[in-house]
Design an enzyme around this catalytic site. Structure first.
Site, PDB file in Angstrom:
ATOM      1  CB  SER A 123      23.253  20.908  19.241  1.00 45.47           C
ATOM      2  OG  SER A 123      23.191  21.999  18.346  1.00 45.47           O
ATOM      3  CB  CYS A 124      26.935  23.574  17.772  1.00 42.99           C
ATOM      4  SG  CYS A 124      26.260  25.232  17.598  1.00 42.99           S
TER       5      CYS A 124
END
Length: 287
Positions: A123-124
């Site tokens: 996700s990041c």
């Protein structure tokens, strides 16, 4: 598709169907997410040292590893890599979730810095870096000088073309994509992954291994939003135009402005916002 997708049994509930069909059992396709360990070191006996672990969708793993090393400033070109190969991990049965990268003679081995935590998630992206200054890696390429122009009409058509080419997304609805295009909208390469940053690294790694850097005269389209990290990756690859179907962050806009990148956001429904260096996007006002 390889291991990009998996099938699992689910209970599907649809309250807008007749009562006797509102709850059914059926298989569903999921995006595969598995760890990939990237090991880097010089040639010679012994194992390369683990540098990074990223949660990714299997496929194009060598491109992912090489692209990651390039966008993190750890290598400069394909000449810095002697070999890159998938190798056996500790799993049984083996899933080949390790890439072993041997650096060319004279290329400095990455040092382990406690301020740079190279564990990443889908996700990041890369997390734990000490400050913005630590991640503001400088590119070799003067993107500001790139004279390319892209018609807005061409840009407007690209999200549909990107989605149409996403084979795994069509089955799962769970994968991001990054697509490299020429200025007239010609597709060059597309990669999918559960993580936006991985999809971009796979595109960049392909370009490194094909010896196509810098990616002058090209545009990079990403599904989802445009983050600081994706803008940095575009800069490291020499991409002059970065477009996203969703919003950019404030730091992405700041970095794009500094780098000379034309950053386009909210590219959907034949409209778009151009945040930096808008002169590269041309509009026909006579129609």
């Amino acid at each position: 598709m390889g291991r990009a997708t998996d099938r699992r049994p689910i209970r599907r509930i649809d309250l807008d169907t007749p009562p006797d069909r509102r709850s059914v059992r059926r298989p569903d396709s999921l995006s595969v997410e598995e760890p990939l360990e990237i090991r880097v070191g010089p040639a010679g006996p012994g194992r390369r040292r683990p540098l990074a672990v990223t949660m990714r969708t299997p496929g194009d793993d060598l491109d992912l590893a090489v692209g990651f090393l390039l966008t993190e400033g750890l290598i400069r070109s394909a000449d810095d890599v002697l070999t890159a190969q998938l190798c056996a991990g500790a799993e049984t049965p083996n899933t080949y979730n390790v890439v072993d990268v041997v650096l060319a003679p004279g290329v400095p081995e990455p040092t382990t810095d406690p301020t740079r935590n190279f564990y990443t998630t889908s996700s990041c992206g890369v997390c734990g870096k000490a400050s913005i200054d630590a991640v503001r890696t400088r590119s070799l390429f003067a993107v500001t000088d790139d004279p390319v122009t892209v018609p807005a009409e061409v840009l407007a058509d690209l999200p549909d073309r990107l989605r149409a080419a996403q084979r795994a997304f069509a089955r799962t609805g769970g994968l991001h994509a990054a697509g490299l295009f020429t200025a007239d909208g010609g597709p060059v390469v597309l990669r999918e992954d559960v993580g936006r940053h991985n999809a971009v690294d796979k595109v960049v790694g392909w370009a490194v291994r094909e010896r196509r850097l810098p990616l002058a005269g090209h545009l990079l389209l990403v599904s989802g939003r445009a983050s600081f990290e994706l803008t940095q990756k575009a800069w490291m690859a020499g991409v002059p135009v970065l477009a996203a179907v969703s919003a950019p962050s404030s730091l992405a806009v700041d970095l794009a402005d500094e780098a000379g990148i034309t950053l386009v956001g909210f590219l959907r429904d034949r409209s778009m916002n151009v945040y930096t260096h808008p002169g590269r996007i041309t509009v026909d006002v006579t129609g």
